[in-house]
Scaffold this active site. Structure first.
Site, PDB file in Angstrom:
ATOM      1  N   HIS A 162       5.059 -11.596   0.506  1.00 26.52           N
ATOM      2  CA  HIS A 162       4.675 -10.469   1.373  1.00 26.52           C
ATOM      3  C   HIS A 162       3.142 -10.378   1.527  1.00 26.52           C
ATOM      4  O   HIS A 162       2.523  -9.393   1.118  1.00 26.52           O
ATOM      5  CB  HIS A 162       5.240  -9.190   0.751  1.00 26.52           C
ATOM      6  CG  HIS A 162       5.469  -8.068   1.712  1.00 26.52           C
ATOM      7  ND1 HIS A 162       4.457  -7.434   2.375  1.00 26.52           N
ATOM      8  CD2 HIS A 162       6.595  -7.448   2.110  1.00 26.52           C
ATOM      9  CE1 HIS A 162       4.963  -6.471   3.134  1.00 26.52           C
ATOM     10  NE2 HIS A 162       6.255  -6.465   3.004  1.00 26.52           N
ATOM     11  N   GLU A 267       4.570 -12.908   6.577  1.00 23.63           N
ATOM     12  CA  GLU A 267       5.358 -13.066   5.348  1.00 23.63           C
ATOM     13  C   GLU A 267       6.396 -14.179   5.474  1.00 23.63           C
ATOM     14  O   GLU A 267       7.495 -13.947   5.998  1.00 23.63           O
ATOM     15  CB  GLU A 267       6.061 -11.743   5.053  1.00 23.63           C
ATOM     16  CG  GLU A 267       5.183 -10.515   5.158  1.00 23.63           C
ATOM     17  CD  GLU A 267       5.988  -9.237   5.342  1.00 23.63           C
ATOM     18  OE1 GLU A 267       7.170  -9.211   4.973  1.00 23.63           O
ATOM     19  OE2 GLU A 267       5.414  -8.247   5.842  1.00 23.63           O
TER      20      GLU A 267
HETATM   21  O1  TA6 Z   1       8.078  -6.796   5.329  1.00 21.07           O
HETATM   22  C1  TA6 Z   1       8.059  -5.652   6.152  1.00 21.07           C
HETATM   23  C2  TA6 Z   1       8.788  -4.527   5.435  1.00 21.07           C
HETATM   24  O2  TA6 Z   1      10.132  -4.869   5.188  1.00 21.07           O
HETATM   25  C3  TA6 Z   1       8.658  -3.251   6.268  1.00 21.07           C
HETATM   26  O3  TA6 Z   1       9.907  -2.873   6.818  1.00 21.07           O
HETATM   27  C4  TA6 Z   1       8.108  -2.231   5.273  1.00 21.07           C
HETATM   28  O4  TA6 Z   1       9.164  -1.588   4.599  1.00 21.07           O
HETATM   29  C5  TA6 Z   1       7.302  -3.149   4.346  1.00 21.07           C
HETATM   30  O5  TA6 Z   1       8.159  -4.266   4.161  1.00 21.07           O
HETATM   31  C6  TA6 Z   1       6.830  -2.526   3.060  1.00 21.07           C
HETATM   32  O6  TA6 Z   1       7.925  -2.265   2.223  1.00 21.07           O
HETATM   33  P1  TA6 Z   1       7.614  -1.492   0.815  1.00 21.07           P
HETATM   34  O7  TA6 Z   1       8.934  -1.430   0.111  1.00 21.07           O
HETATM   35  O8  TA6 Z   1       6.581  -2.313   0.080  1.00 21.07           O
HETATM   36  O9  TA6 Z   1       7.039  -0.156   1.203  1.00 21.07           O
END
Ligand code: TA6
Length: 297
Positions: A162, A267
């Site tokens: 991520h 990501e």
């Molecule tokens: O990767 C994008 C995502 O899935 C978004 O939908 C948002 O939820 C982000 O990840 C961050 O997620 P988190 O659980 O770290 O707040």
């Protein structure tokens, strides 16, 4: 090259000044400093000033490791897990330096569920994770290795790295994504599923709230903005997610004020469907992040 392990953090330093900092908590890379083409050393990852680095919750920024589920769990074996799984909020073990030469240095971190009742109580599967982080002068590589250590059961999972890439959200673009199928999580269908679309843009921007899951992506992404460019090469990760909440970010408790203006998340992941490992099989998802000189543009 110097490798320091202290107070739950592993720090690698390259003689030319590049540096990476990894929290054992979540095996989260929280800093990657690398030289720009002009030679000035810059932080390449965004970490919110409100991020908690004490292990009380996943880090808002850096490179959180997502495993065994992406987003809200959907697999029957994952239903007791938190969003994005447990890899990013579990303390990993430092397993030593695995390569150290004039080009770079690699360290390995491991996670074995047998050491964590918090995992085995909600996910009674047999597996072993290792994460190899390699620092070179202009590059950072992070490789996730998954082994199904069960003698009899298969293992199904999703995995994603991520990356919060430090860049001006209103000027950055990501390519090549044109022509790819993607799922737009900002536009849920009546059944609450992400809307299926095809990317028409040559260069994808995140000037508005963006949460796109591209399927069967090329595995090489150019992230470009007026002052810089980073290339991500990925293997094993068939999909890629592009995310920036823009003003929605104000609803995220550990997001600094206007923090969404300072990054784009690109990501690499295997998030549409599941990797399936038979007993004793292994899988690897790799990424290499490279600082590009602007002459490449
Ligand atoms: O990767 C994008 C995502 O899935 C978004 O939908 C948002 O939820 C982000 O990840 C961050 O997620 P988190 O659980 O770290 O707040």
């Amino acid at each position: 090259m110097p490798t320091q392990v202290e107070q739950g953090t592993v720090t690698l330093t390259h003689p030319k000044g590049s540096r990476v900092e990894i929290l054992l908590y979540g095996a989260t890379v929280i800093s990657w400093i690398a030289p720009s083409p002009s030679g000035s050393l810059q932080e390449r990852l965004f970490v919110s000033s409100k991020a908690l680095l004490d292990g009380s919750k996943p880090v808002r920024g850096g490179i959180p490791v997502v495993f065994p589920c992406f987003g809200a769990p959907t697999h029957p074996e994952h239903l007791k897990l938190a969003q994005h799984g447990f890899a990013r909020n579990t303390i990993w073990k430092f397993a030593g330096v695995v390569m150290d030469n004039e080009a770079g240095v690699s360290v390995k971190l491991t996670l074995d569920p047998i050491d964590h009742e918090s995992i085995s109580s909600v996910y009674p599967k047999k597996f072993a994770l290792s994460y190899v982080v390699t620092l070179a002068e202009h590059q950072l590589s992070t490789d996730l290795h998954v082994e199904n250590t069960s003698p009899s059961d298969s293992l199904e999972f999703q995995a994603l790295l991520h990356n919060y890439i430090s860049s001006p959200a209103d000027e950055v673009s990501i390519s090549p994504l044109q022509g790819l199928s993607f799922y737009d999580k900002t536009e849920p269908t009546e059944e609450g599923k992400a809307k299926a679309k095809v990317e028409s843009r040559d260069k994808v921007d995140v000037k508005k709230f963006t949460d796109s899951v591209y399927e069967n992506a090329p595995g090489r992404y150019n992230i470009v903005w007026p002052q810089g460019s980073i290339e991500i090469k990925a293997k094993g990760f068939k999909d890629v997610v592009v995310w920036n909440p823009q003003e929605e970010g104000a609803k995220i408790g550990d997001m600094e004020t206007q923090g969404w203006k300072k990054y784009v998340c690109v990501e690499p992941g295997y998030v549409r469907g599941f990797v399936k490992l038979e007993p004793q099989q292994k899988w690897t998802g790799q990424q290499v992040l490279t600082i590009q000189s602007l002459t490449h543009l």
